[in-house]
Structure formats: structure tokens, C-alpha cells
Design a protein around this motif. Structure first.
Motif, PDB file in Angstrom:
ATOM      1  N   ARG A  32       1.127  -1.143   0.188  1.00 17.75           N
ATOM      2  CA  ARG A  32      -0.292   0.197   0.196  1.00 17.75           C
ATOM      3  C   ARG A  32       0.988   0.853  -0.066  1.00 17.75           C
ATOM      4  O   ARG A  32       1.615   1.732  -0.190  1.00 17.75           O
ATOM      5  N   LEU A  33       0.672   2.146  -0.803  1.00 21.12           N
ATOM      6  CA  LEU A  33       1.050   3.016  -0.878  1.00 21.12           C
ATOM      7  C   LEU A  33       0.570   4.531  -1.163  1.00 21.12           C
ATOM      8  O   LEU A  33      -0.458   4.919  -0.977  1.00 21.12           O
ATOM      9  N   LEU A  34       1.057   5.401   0.028  1.00 19.47           N
ATOM     10  CA  LEU A  34       0.886   6.807   0.210  1.00 19.47           C
ATOM     11  C   LEU A  34       1.328   7.519  -1.295  1.00 19.47           C
ATOM     12  O   LEU A  34       2.182   8.022  -1.498  1.00 19.47           O
ATOM     13  N   VAL A  35      -0.103   8.449  -1.949  1.00 21.05           N
ATOM     14  CA  VAL A  35       0.126   8.777  -3.620  1.00 21.05           C
ATOM     15  C   VAL A  35       0.198  10.662  -3.378  1.00 21.05           C
ATOM     16  O   VAL A  35      -1.212  11.079  -1.865  1.00 21.05           O
ATOM     17  N   VAL A 100       5.672   7.603   0.259  1.00 25.28           N
ATOM     18  CA  VAL A 100       6.060   6.492   1.207  1.00 25.28           C
ATOM     19  C   VAL A 100       5.689   5.270   0.758  1.00 25.28           C
ATOM     20  O   VAL A 100       3.931   5.460   0.860  1.00 25.28           O
ATOM     21  N   ARG A 101       5.643   4.331   1.163  1.00 23.24           N
ATOM     22  CA  ARG A 101       4.860   3.166   1.423  1.00 23.24           C
ATOM     23  C   ARG A 101       4.312   2.599   2.644  1.00 23.24           C
ATOM     24  O   ARG A 101       5.156   3.162   3.381  1.00 23.24           O
ATOM     25  N   ILE A 102       2.761   2.141   2.944  1.00 18.10           N
ATOM     26  CA  ILE A 102       2.745   2.365   4.680  1.00 18.10           C
ATOM     27  C   ILE A 102       2.269   1.250   4.777  1.00 18.10           C
ATOM     28  O   ILE A 102       2.070   1.417   6.357  1.00 18.10           O
ATOM     29  N   TRP A 103       2.119  -0.164   3.900  1.00 19.72           N
ATOM     30  CA  TRP A 103       1.993  -1.585   4.259  1.00 19.72           C
ATOM     31  C   TRP A 103       2.575  -2.466   3.410  1.00 19.72           C
ATOM     32  O   TRP A 103       2.790  -1.828   2.548  1.00 19.72           O
TER      33      TRP A 103
END
Length: 121
Positions: A32-35, A100-103
Motif C-alpha cells: 500500500r502506497l501513500l500518493v 511512501v509505502r504505508i504497508w
């Protein structure tokens, strides 16, 4: 191809889920990525892009910018599609930049260095 399932919120910050193996080892299926939708693309960053044709949205690394748009590449040359097959991606088809990657492993996304960056510190 790393095809994210898109959860596009009303706000410019959202998340996507990576599907596929084209960005391994930097990203894996299910990450899961924050974009930042509409964020400023930069060389070396990972972005959500719309590749030509009926392909789903993809997560690719921005290699360089040329007259026709952004040259995008996969980190795993054995999987997926990138600019080597479809050419440059128009500026308007670079939809979001990954923050960032969040998971499952939260943090900044690093990746393989391009040949022209090696030795240039």
C-alpha cells in the motif's frame, strides 16, 4: 505490470495498492502506497501512470523527461510493460507521485540506481 487498485479520495493525498511484480524488488504485490495526486514528478521517483492502450494504471519509476513526456521504467525487467515497449508517457498521464509505502514495511521507497547515476554521488 504493477497495476495499482486505485482508491482516489477527494483530497490530493490518497493511497494505491500495487498489483503485479514489475517493480520488484522495490515494491511487491499488495504493498500500500501513500500518493500525491497531481504531485510534481521528479527523476528517480516512483509514480502512478496511465500507459497507452487499455492497460490499467501502473506504478513505474520516472527515469527522465523528454519532449514526448516521461520515460517510465519498471524495476523488474522480467515483468510488465514500460516505456521500452510503449514509449514516453505524456505529462498529463503521470497522475500521482508516490510519497511512501504505508504497508507492510512503512517508509521511503528506494530502488535500483540507473546506469547514468552510478558513481555520481
Amino acid at each position: 505490470m504493477s497495476s495499482p487498485a486505485v482508491y482516489r479520495p477527494l483530497l490530493p493525498i490518497g493511497q494505491v495498492i500495487v498489483r503485479g511484480r514489475s517493480m520488484e524488488p522495490s515494491l511487491r504485490d499488495g504493498d500500500r502506497l501513500l500518493v500525491h495526486w497531481g504531485g510534481r514528478p521528479q527523476v528517480g521517483r516512483v509514480a502512478v501512470v496511465r500507459l497507452p492502450g487499455d492497460r490499467p494504471l501502473s506504478v513505474k519509476r520516472l527515469s527522465f523527461r523528454e519532449d514526448g513526456g516521461w520515460w517510465v521504467e519498471r524495476d523488474n525487467p522480467a515483468e510488465g510493460v514500460d516505456s521500452w515497449q510503449v514509449g514516453a508517457v505524456p505529462e498529463e498521464d503521470v497522475l500521482a507521485v508516490v510519497l511512501v509505502r504505508i504497508w507492510p514495511d512503512p517508509g521511503r521507497i528506494t530502488g535500483p540506481r540507473r546506469a547514468d547515476q552510478q558513481g555520481a554521488e
